[in-house]
Write a protein that holds these residues in place. Structure first.
Motif: not given
Length: 357
Positions: A250, A254, A257-258, A276, A280, A343, A347, A350-351
């Motif tokens: 994460a 992340w 990914l952003l 997120r 995070w 997402w 996604g 994973h979250y």
């Protein structure tokens, strides 16, 4: 004197220990001086508690007592970093030995005493022991154990993950008791749930519960609890490793990914940044706690906990309450993410896993 309650932790010499043994072997008297009454000495060397009658050893007052090769003995060991000592007396034979070895475990001193007894006080009627095959007698005993001397209600309990004992077969009808940082001890199986450590001439026995399952491995002065599969260290270490990987994924994944999504459009439904960002932040706290706590505990001397919680550990343990609040918040966020379809499915999964960790 090394102040380590409740043990006395007295630092002494061989000459002084010889006088100490003489006082006990001579019923409390050294020369013209009487240190203790004879009744008190006899009571100290009498067995007051016995864990299992098959072992032939138990506890007196200040001594571990028992019988070996037909001779009554009283003994006690003492360990600090860098050395291991032991006092061994045969009250009925007027014999006492004190050993101190510059090693960190008691295997050497145990071997010295075992060989001494076999050489000078052997049992003339003793027969060679034929090991009972592990497959027939001891298969149910194999597994993980832990010494029952550990903290139940403080963070010191974490030390059990680094001091697990494991009993396994050696392929020759014997059992090996292994633990981190020590040489395995070999036990010969004698039948009826009894083991014999031939090198140190000490017995151990298994305690069986009402359901027929093994609950403990007992010696004259210690007890080892049989662990359930979910109590074993490998499972907790695996869970910690997975949590670390999820937190790291994460924290690193992340932001990447952003940046990727800023450069190209996506058809998936995006969630507000709040979801997120909060995950995070708390994943970072979780990673920080696990890493720093692991490094701190593995690098600390065990005696630092003698007089209470070390200050650096107190500060570190301020993080869990914050993380618990964050975890509750992330549970709500996770439900919202699935409900609103933010997402992709991967996604959201994973979250969810980061929240669970």
């Amino acid at each position: 004197h090394f102040c380590l309650p409740p043990a006395g932790a007295m630092l002494s010499s061989g000459a002084d220990m010889a006088q100490f043994m003489l006082a006990h072997l001579q019923k409390g008297q050294v020369g013209d001086a009487r240190i203790l009454g004879e009744t008190h000495i006899n009571e100290m060397h009498r067995m007051q508690y016995e864990q299992d009658g098959r072992i032939g050893a138990g506890l007196g007052v200040g001594f571990f007592v028992g019988e070996l090769n037909g001779h009554r003995y009283s003994e006690h060991g003492g360990d600090l970093n860098g050395f291991a000592s032991r006092i061994w007396m045969l009250p009925d034979d007027d014999v006492g030995i004190f050993t101190s070895c510059n090693v960190d475990d008691g295997a050497l001193r145990g071997a010295i005493m075992g060989q001494f007894m076999e050489r000078y006080f052997s049992d003339p009627h003793k027969q060679d022991i034929t090991p009972v095959e592990v497959a027939n007698e001891s298969a149910k005993y194999i597994g993980a154990y832990r010494n029952n001397r550990y903290a139940r209600r403080s963070i010191e309990k974490l030390s059990t993950l680094m001091s697990e004992f494991y009993l396994s077969p050696d392929g020759k009808g014997n059992l090996l008791l292994s633990w981190p940082g020590g040489d395995p001890k070999k036990f010969t199986t004698m039948g009826n749930g009894v083991l014999l450590n031939v090198r140190e001439n000490e017995k151990a026995a298994f305690r069986i519960g009402d359901d027929g399952a093994v609950t403990h491995l007992l010696t004259g002065g210690a007890a080892f609890e049989r662990l359930k599969w979910y109590e074993e260290a490998w499972l907790h270490k695996a869970f910690t490793g997975v949590a670390l990987l999820l937190f790291a994924s994460a924290l690193v994944g992340w932001p990447i990914l952003l940046l990727t999504r800023l450069r190209k459009s996506s058809t998936t439904k995006r969630a507000p940044a709040y979801y997120r960002v909060t995950a995070w932040f708390f994943a970072g706290l979780g990673l920080l706690l696990l890493v720093v706590l692991g490094v701190t505990l593995t690098g600390m001397d065990q005696w630092e906990f003698t007089y209470g919680m070390p200050e650096r550990v107190i500060y570190l343990l301020m993080l869990p309450p914050v993380i618990v609040v964050g975890a509750a918040l992330l549970v709500v966020n996770t439900l919202a993410v699935w409900w609103r379809g933010y997402w992709s499915a991967w996604g959201r999964l994973h979250y969810t896993l980061v929240t669970a960790a």
